[in-house]
Write a protein that holds these residues in place. Structure first.
Motif, short mmCIF file in Angstrom:
data_model
loop_
_atom_site.label_atom_id
_atom_site.label_comp_id
_atom_site.label_asym_id
_atom_site.label_seq_id
_atom_site.Cartn_x
_atom_site.Cartn_y
_atom_site.Cartn_z
N THR A 29 32.31 31.08 -12.37
CA THR A 29 31.71 30.99 -13.70
C THR A 29 30.59 32.00 -13.79
OG1 THR A 29 32.22 28.64 -13.86
CG2 THR A 29 30.51 29.47 -15.31
N VAL A 30 30.55 32.75 -14.87
CA VAL A 30 29.49 33.71 -15.09
C VAL A 30 28.70 33.24 -16.29
CG1 VAL A 30 28.94 36.10 -15.68
CG2 VAL A 30 30.85 35.61 -14.16
N ALA A 31 27.40 33.07 -16.11
CA ALA A 31 26.52 32.69 -17.21
C ALA A 31 25.60 33.86 -17.51
CB ALA A 31 25.71 31.46 -16.84
N CYS A 32 25.62 34.32 -18.73
CA CYS A 32 24.77 35.45 -19.14
C CYS A 32 23.61 34.90 -19.96
CB CYS A 32 25.58 36.45 -19.96
SG CYS A 32 26.98 37.10 -19.04
N THR A 33 22.43 35.04 -19.42
CA THR A 33 21.24 34.56 -20.11
C THR A 33 20.29 35.72 -20.34
OG1 THR A 33 20.15 34.01 -18.02
CG2 THR A 33 21.43 32.27 -19.06
N ASP A 34 19.45 35.57 -21.34
CA ASP A 34 18.43 36.57 -21.66
C ASP A 34 19.03 37.94 -21.97
OD1 ASP A 34 16.35 34.70 -21.27
OD2 ASP A 34 16.44 35.05 -19.11
N VAL A 35 20.19 37.96 -22.60
CA VAL A 35 20.79 39.22 -23.02
C VAL A 35 20.01 39.72 -24.24
CG1 VAL A 35 22.89 40.34 -23.89
CG2 VAL A 35 23.05 38.50 -22.19
N SER A 37 30.66 42.39 -22.93
CA SER A 37 31.89 42.02 -22.25
C SER A 37 32.47 43.19 -21.47
CB SER A 37 32.90 41.51 -23.28
OG SER A 37 34.11 41.16 -22.66
N VAL A 38 32.48 44.37 -22.06
CA VAL A 38 32.99 45.56 -21.38
C VAL A 38 32.16 45.86 -20.13
CG1 VAL A 38 33.27 48.07 -21.58
CG2 VAL A 38 34.06 46.57 -23.42
N GLY A 39 30.84 45.79 -20.26
CA GLY A 39 29.96 46.04 -19.11
C GLY A 39 30.13 45.01 -18.01
N LEU A 40 30.28 43.76 -18.40
CA LEU A 40 30.47 42.69 -17.42
C LEU A 40 31.78 42.88 -16.68
CD1 LEU A 40 29.44 40.09 -16.17
CD2 LEU A 40 30.48 38.85 -18.07
N LYS A 41 32.84 43.21 -17.40
CA LYS A 41 34.14 43.45 -16.75
C LYS A 41 34.05 44.61 -15.77
CE LYS A 41 39.05 44.35 -17.43
NZ LYS A 41 39.13 45.09 -16.20
N ALA A 42 33.36 45.69 -16.17
CA ALA A 42 33.22 46.84 -15.27
C ALA A 42 32.47 46.44 -14.00
CB ALA A 42 32.49 47.98 -15.99
N SER A 43 31.44 45.63 -14.15
CA SER A 43 30.70 45.17 -12.97
C SER A 43 31.56 44.31 -12.06
CB SER A 43 29.46 44.38 -13.41
OG SER A 43 28.56 45.21 -14.09
N LEU A 44 32.36 43.42 -12.66
CA LEU A 44 33.25 42.58 -11.85
C LEU A 44 34.35 43.40 -11.18
CD1 LEU A 44 33.55 39.43 -14.12
CD2 LEU A 44 32.30 39.64 -11.96
N ASP A 45 34.84 44.43 -11.86
CA ASP A 45 35.83 45.33 -11.25
C ASP A 45 35.23 46.02 -10.03
OD1 ASP A 45 37.81 44.70 -13.09
OD2 ASP A 45 37.46 46.49 -14.32
N ASP A 46 34.00 46.49 -10.17
CA ASP A 46 33.33 47.16 -9.04
C ASP A 46 33.09 46.19 -7.89
OD1 ASP A 46 33.31 49.53 -10.43
OD2 ASP A 46 31.20 49.40 -11.01
N LEU A 47 32.67 44.96 -8.21
CA LEU A 47 32.46 43.95 -7.17
C LEU A 47 33.77 43.65 -6.45
CD1 LEU A 47 30.77 41.84 -5.68
CD2 LEU A 47 31.25 40.26 -7.59
N ASN A 48 34.84 43.49 -7.22
CA ASN A 48 36.15 43.23 -6.62
C ASN A 48 36.56 44.37 -5.69
OD1 ASN A 48 38.72 41.74 -6.39
ND2 ASN A 48 39.51 43.57 -7.40
N ALA A 49 36.36 45.60 -6.12
CA ALA A 49 36.72 46.75 -5.29
C ALA A 49 35.92 46.74 -4.00
CB ALA A 49 36.50 48.04 -6.06
#
Length: 52
Positions: A2-8, A18-30
């Motif tokens: 679960t990802v909770a985004c606070t203080d955006v 959403s695009v930035g979060l997905k890119a970060s998760l893609d990098d983490l997965n890699a």
């Protein structure tokens, strides 16, 4: 996972966030799977790979 985004900041559009979060998760997965940036090693998208 679960990802909770606070203080955006108010100026960040949800679709941009959403695009930035997905890119970060893609990098983490890699990183976790030993692949290069933007690589899941097995053809799965990052959300699917991280759930397994």
């Amino acid at each position: 996972m679960t990802v909770a985004c606070t203080d955006v900041p108010a100026g960040v559009r949800p679709e941009d966030h959403s695009v930035g979060l997905k890119a970060s998760l893609d990098d983490l997965n890699a990183f976790v799977t030993g692949g290069g940036p933007d690589c899941t090693n097995d053809g799965r998208d990052s959300a699917t790979a991280l759930r397994s």
